[in-house]
Design a protein around this motif. Structure first.
Motif, PDB file in Angstrom:
ATOM      1  N   GLY A 184       0.840  -1.203   0.000  1.00  0.00           N
ATOM      2  CA  GLY A 184       0.000   0.000   0.000  1.00  0.00           C
ATOM      3  C   GLY A 184       0.869   1.245   0.000  1.00  0.00           C
TER       4      GLY A 184
ATOM      5  N   GLU B 293      -2.043   1.697  -6.797  1.00  0.00           N
ATOM      6  CA  GLU B 293      -2.450   2.840  -7.628  1.00  0.00           C
ATOM      7  C   GLU B 293      -1.290   3.229  -8.544  1.00  0.00           C
TER       8      GLU B 293
ATOM      9  N   ARG C  72      -4.680  12.219   0.002  1.00  0.00           N
ATOM     10  CA  ARG C  72      -6.079  11.851  -0.266  1.00  0.00           C
ATOM     11  C   ARG C  72      -7.053  12.891   0.296  1.00  0.00           C
ATOM     12  N   VAL C  73      -6.668  13.529   1.400  1.00  0.00           N
ATOM     13  CA  VAL C  73      -7.535  14.513   2.049  1.00  0.00           C
ATOM     14  C   VAL C  73      -7.888  15.659   1.086  1.00  0.00           C
TER      15      VAL C  73
ATOM     16  N   ALA D 291       1.572  -2.170  -8.681  1.00  0.00           N
ATOM     17  CA  ALA D 291       1.819  -3.542  -8.181  1.00  0.00           C
ATOM     18  C   ALA D 291       0.800  -3.879  -7.096  1.00  0.00           C
TER      19      ALA D 291
ATOM     20  N   GLY E 208      -5.177   0.551   3.706  1.00  0.00           N
ATOM     21  CA  GLY E 208      -6.238   1.556   3.738  1.00  0.00           C
ATOM     22  C   GLY E 208      -7.619   0.976   3.900  1.00  0.00           C
ATOM     23  N   SER E 209      -8.615   1.642   3.299  1.00  0.00           N
ATOM     24  CA  SER E 209      -9.982   1.119   3.409  1.00  0.00           C
ATOM     25  C   SER E 209     -10.671   1.084   2.057  1.00  0.00           C
TER      26      SER E 209
ATOM     27  N   PHE F   3     -15.806   7.554  -3.984  1.00  0.00           N
ATOM     28  CA  PHE F   3     -14.956   8.750  -3.906  1.00  0.00           C
ATOM     29  C   PHE F   3     -13.809   8.421  -2.950  1.00  0.00           C
TER      30      PHE F   3
ATOM     31  N   ARG G 233      -9.576  -2.366   4.721  1.00  0.00           N
ATOM     32  CA  ARG G 233      -9.319  -3.303   3.614  1.00  0.00           C
ATOM     33  C   ARG G 233      -8.388  -4.393   4.122  1.00  0.00           C
TER      34      ARG G 233
ATOM     35  N   ASP H 201      -5.634   3.161   7.944  1.00  0.00           N
ATOM     36  CA  ASP H 201      -7.063   2.820   7.948  1.00  0.00           C
ATOM     37  C   ASP H 201      -7.343   1.329   8.093  1.00  0.00           C
TER      38      ASP H 201
ATOM     39  N   GLY I 108      -4.530  11.989  10.126  1.00  0.00           N
ATOM     40  CA  GLY I 108      -3.628  12.336  11.235  1.00  0.00           C
ATOM     41  C   GLY I 108      -3.157  11.085  11.971  1.00  0.00           C
TER      42      GLY I 108
HETATM   43  C1  LIG Z   1     -12.059  12.139  -0.333  1.00  0.00           C
HETATM   44  C2  LIG Z   1     -11.466  11.878   1.042  1.00  0.00           C
HETATM   45  C3  LIG Z   1     -11.344  12.925   1.942  1.00  0.00           C
HETATM   46  C4  LIG Z   1     -10.772  12.693   3.190  1.00  0.00           C
HETATM   47  N1  LIG Z   1     -10.666  13.744   4.053  1.00  0.00           N
HETATM   48  C5  LIG Z   1     -10.085  13.562   5.246  1.00  0.00           C
HETATM   49  C6  LIG Z   1      -9.906  14.648   6.146  1.00  0.00           C
HETATM   50  O1  LIG Z   1     -10.327  15.781   5.876  1.00  0.00           O
HETATM   51  N2  LIG Z   1      -9.268  14.418   7.323  1.00  0.00           N
HETATM   52  C7  LIG Z   1      -8.781  13.182   7.637  1.00  0.00           C
HETATM   53  O2  LIG Z   1      -8.167  13.022   8.704  1.00  0.00           O
HETATM   54  N3  LIG Z   1      -8.935  12.121   6.823  1.00  0.00           N
HETATM   55  C8  LIG Z   1      -9.581  12.287   5.644  1.00  0.00           C
HETATM   56  N4  LIG Z   1      -9.738  11.207   4.803  1.00  0.00           N
HETATM   57  C9  LIG Z   1      -9.256   9.879   5.246  1.00  0.00           C
HETATM   58  C10 LIG Z   1      -7.765   9.712   4.921  1.00  0.00           C
HETATM   59  O3  LIG Z   1      -7.538   9.961   3.570  1.00  0.00           O
HETATM   60  C11 LIG Z   1      -7.316   8.317   5.328  1.00  0.00           C
HETATM   61  O4  LIG Z   1      -7.470   8.165   6.718  1.00  0.00           O
HETATM   62  C12 LIG Z   1      -5.856   8.053   4.962  1.00  0.00           C
HETATM   63  O5  LIG Z   1      -5.682   8.142   3.560  1.00  0.00           O
HETATM   64  C13 LIG Z   1      -5.410   6.669   5.472  1.00  0.00           C
HETATM   65  O6  LIG Z   1      -4.166   6.330   4.957  1.00  0.00           O
HETATM   66  P1  LIG Z   1      -3.834   4.803   4.565  1.00  0.00           P
HETATM   67  O7  LIG Z   1      -2.474   4.827   3.965  1.00  0.00           O
HETATM   68  O8  LIG Z   1      -4.146   3.936   5.687  1.00  0.00           O
HETATM   69  O9  LIG Z   1      -4.896   4.462   3.423  1.00  0.00           O
HETATM   70  P2  LIG Z   1      -4.928   4.977   1.926  1.00  0.00           P
HETATM   71  O10 LIG Z   1      -4.464   6.381   1.829  1.00  0.00           O
HETATM   72  O11 LIG Z   1      -6.291   4.648   1.405  1.00  0.00           O
HETATM   73  O12 LIG Z   1      -3.856   4.085   1.166  1.00  0.00           O
HETATM   74  C14 LIG Z   1      -3.973   2.698   1.019  1.00  0.00           C
HETATM   75  C15 LIG Z   1      -3.299   2.310  -0.280  1.00  0.00           C
HETATM   76  O13 LIG Z   1      -3.087   0.926  -0.307  1.00  0.00           O
HETATM   77  C16 LIG Z   1      -3.319   0.458  -1.605  1.00  0.00           C
HETATM   78  N5  LIG Z   1      -3.568  -0.982  -1.546  1.00  0.00           N
HETATM   79  C17 LIG Z   1      -4.605  -1.609  -0.945  1.00  0.00           C
HETATM   80  N6  LIG Z   1      -4.505  -2.947  -1.101  1.00  0.00           N
HETATM   81  C18 LIG Z   1      -3.385  -3.162  -1.831  1.00  0.00           C
HETATM   82  C19 LIG Z   1      -2.769  -4.332  -2.343  1.00  0.00           C
HETATM   83  N7  LIG Z   1      -3.291  -5.541  -2.125  1.00  0.00           N
HETATM   84  N8  LIG Z   1      -1.623  -4.198  -3.046  1.00  0.00           N
HETATM   85  C20 LIG Z   1      -1.078  -2.960  -3.266  1.00  0.00           C
HETATM   86  N9  LIG Z   1      -1.633  -1.830  -2.810  1.00  0.00           N
HETATM   87  C21 LIG Z   1      -2.772  -1.917  -2.105  1.00  0.00           C
HETATM   88  C22 LIG Z   1      -4.515   1.271  -2.059  1.00  0.00           C
HETATM   89  O14 LIG Z   1      -4.626   1.257  -3.474  1.00  0.00           O
HETATM   90  C23 LIG Z   1      -4.130   2.647  -1.516  1.00  0.00           C
HETATM   91  O15 LIG Z   1      -3.365   3.363  -2.436  1.00  0.00           O
HETATM   92  C24 LIG Z   1     -10.321  11.408   3.551  1.00  0.00           C
HETATM   93  C25 LIG Z   1     -10.466  10.345   2.643  1.00  0.00           C
HETATM   94  C26 LIG Z   1     -11.047  10.569   1.395  1.00  0.00           C
HETATM   95  C27 LIG Z   1     -11.200   9.425   0.432  1.00  0.00           C
END
Ligand SMILES: Cc1cc2nc3c(=O)[nH]c(=O)nc-3n(C[C@H](O)[C@H](O)[C@H](O)COP(=O)(O)OP(=O)(O)OC[C@H]3O[C@@H](n4cnc5c(N)ncnc54)[C@H](O)[C@@H]3O)c2cc1C
Length: 413
Positions: A5, A34, A41-42, A72, A102-103, A128, A246, A282, A295
């Protein structure tokens, strides 16, 4: 080390590890499904609104020592062989594995969603979550296009205002009694709703969508059917009905999931089942909480970078973060800022202080238990938010001033 991820948590972790890579000597591979470089993403709603081009929200590139594999996708984990099996047939061996997946958006049970077959959504219907979702929505947008947003949480409200800014005719259909139920109360929600209406969004609460309608010949969406049978025209539909961690990879590999559906981790972000496997962001559940906020993902990445670099004292103790939203200047009453945190519904015995100014569209409320701030909502006027945020995030005792002073601009300090 292999990170699955390349989102906000994975990118931050890779960047932190690269910064210390010279000394730690850790070789990091990020499997990033991706195709784009990592991005914030925010800020996706700002891209959808046309305020920023996609490149502007890119995150800093991790430096030397990090192999970033865009496109990948990890398909399975082989914990016995200590390897990640990718969809392209390659196997990537690891000494330590970090799940940062992530989720996933929750897709509501609407009739007609499966008409495109193969798990695809009909053309014009999008969640979204990703930059690709944003670009696909952008491609459907023509001036005056009829758009329906299903779901009135943070994502739905952000998407609705972004589409309205682009000149779409937007209907926001929310099943609950008021917008942003998880974060704010009914009074704040009605002010927020008035502001969205001034921006041109038609807001419907207590309104359940039952199906999407598609053109049989083209497969494109043409409308949304509500539970009462009423049909809304739609050239595009945004599904913003929440997210869930996820965890398919973790579940198939026999790692424990918690009551909130996330991969269970301890204070060192390690899974209890396998000392070589960690999770954050997430997809992770720490102390019964899946934060789902940027955060928290970043704070966890910083702690995990220290853990992996051998810092025995590094511990994650939870995150207290404010939720913030800005609605831009519309034809109506000017821009509106919102900040919300903690428990905004008082428990018996709590003190509540509330200031409402309907003329200026401002609303401020805090919930206090003993000498601690438990939650609050600031809408329309964020003066004093810094002091309140510090008291909340640090769980500090409040100053011995009358509680009302907490809602004045210096926060009573
Ligand atoms: C439109 C939007 C607005 C938001 N606004 C806010 C906000 O204002 N304030 C706030 O605190 N939070 C906000 N969030 C939430 C915040 O974006 C998430 O909490 C944050 O992105 C979590 O980070 P993460 O790396 O855990 O997940 P993500 O950023 O979702 O990243 C996970 C990544 O893992 C990849 N992945 C998953 N499975 C696999 C696999 N099997 N192989 C390879 N890659 C994989 C996915 O493609 C993705 O790119 C928002 C989210 C969205 C969608």
């Amino acid at each position: 080390m292999v990170v699955v991820g390349g989102g906000m948590a994975g990118a931050r972790l890779a960047q932190q590890l690269a910064a210390g890579a010279g000394s730690s000597g850790i070789a990091v591979t990020v499997l990033a499904e991706e195709p784009h470089p990592a991005y914030n993403r925010v800020l996706l709603a700002e891209v959808l609104a046309g305020r920023y081009p996609a490149e502007v929200i890119a995150l800093p590139r991790p430096g030397a020592g990090v192999t970033w594999r865009p496109g990948a996708r990890a398909a399975a984990l082989d914990r016995a062989a200590r390897a990640v099996l990718c969809e392209d047939g390659t196997a990537v061996p690891y000494d330590a594995l970090v799940l940062a997946t992530g989720s996933n958006p929750v897709l509501p049970p609407l009739h007609g969603l499966g008409t495109a077959g193969g798990g695809r959504l009909p053309d014009g219907v999008h969640p979204f979550r990703t930059l690709d979702d944003c670009l696909a929505l952008d491609a459907c947008l023509t001036p005056g296009a009829a758009a329906v947003v299903v779901g009135g949480g943070l994502l739905g409200v952000s998407a609705a205002r972004a589409l309205a800014e682009r000149g779409a005719q937007v209907v926001l259909a929310h099943q609950g009694e008021h917008l942003l139920e998880r974060h704010i109360d009914a009074d704040a929600a009605s002010l927020l709703s008035a502001h969205l209406t001034a921006l041109g969004v038609e807001v419907h609460t207590a309104c359940r969508a039952r199906g999407v309608l598609t053109d049989a010949a083209t497969g494109r969406v043409t409308g949304v059917e509500l539970a009462d049978g009423y049909r809304l025209d739609a050239a595009l539909v945004v599904l913003a009905c929440g997210v869930r961690p996820r965890t398919g990879l973790a579940r198939s590999a026999g790692l424990a999931l918690g009551a909130r559906g996330g991969v269970v981790v301890d204070d060192r972000l390690r899974t209890p089942d396998d000392p070589r496997v960690y999770a954050l962001g997430d997809c992770a559940e720490h102390a019964g909480v899946v934060h789902g906020l940027a955060g928290a993902a970043q704070e966890q990445a910083d702690v995990l970078a220290r853990v992996l670099a051998g810092d025995r004292g590094a511990r994650y103790g939870g995150t207290r973060a404010l939720v913030r939203l800005t609605l831009p200047d519309g034809p109506g009453p000017g821009p509106v800022d919102l900040a919300a945190f903690g428990e905004t519904t008082p428990a018996p015995g709590d003190d509540v202080v509330r200031l409402a100014d309907a003329t200026r569209g401002a609303y401020r409320k805090i919930v206090v238990r003993g000498d601690r701030l438990r939650g609050g909502i600031l809408l329309g006027d964020l003066g004093g938010v810094g002091a309140l945020a510090r008291a909340w995030e640090g769980d500090e005792p409040l100053p011995a001033t009358p509680l009302l002073h907490l809602l004045t601009h210096d926060g009573g300090y």
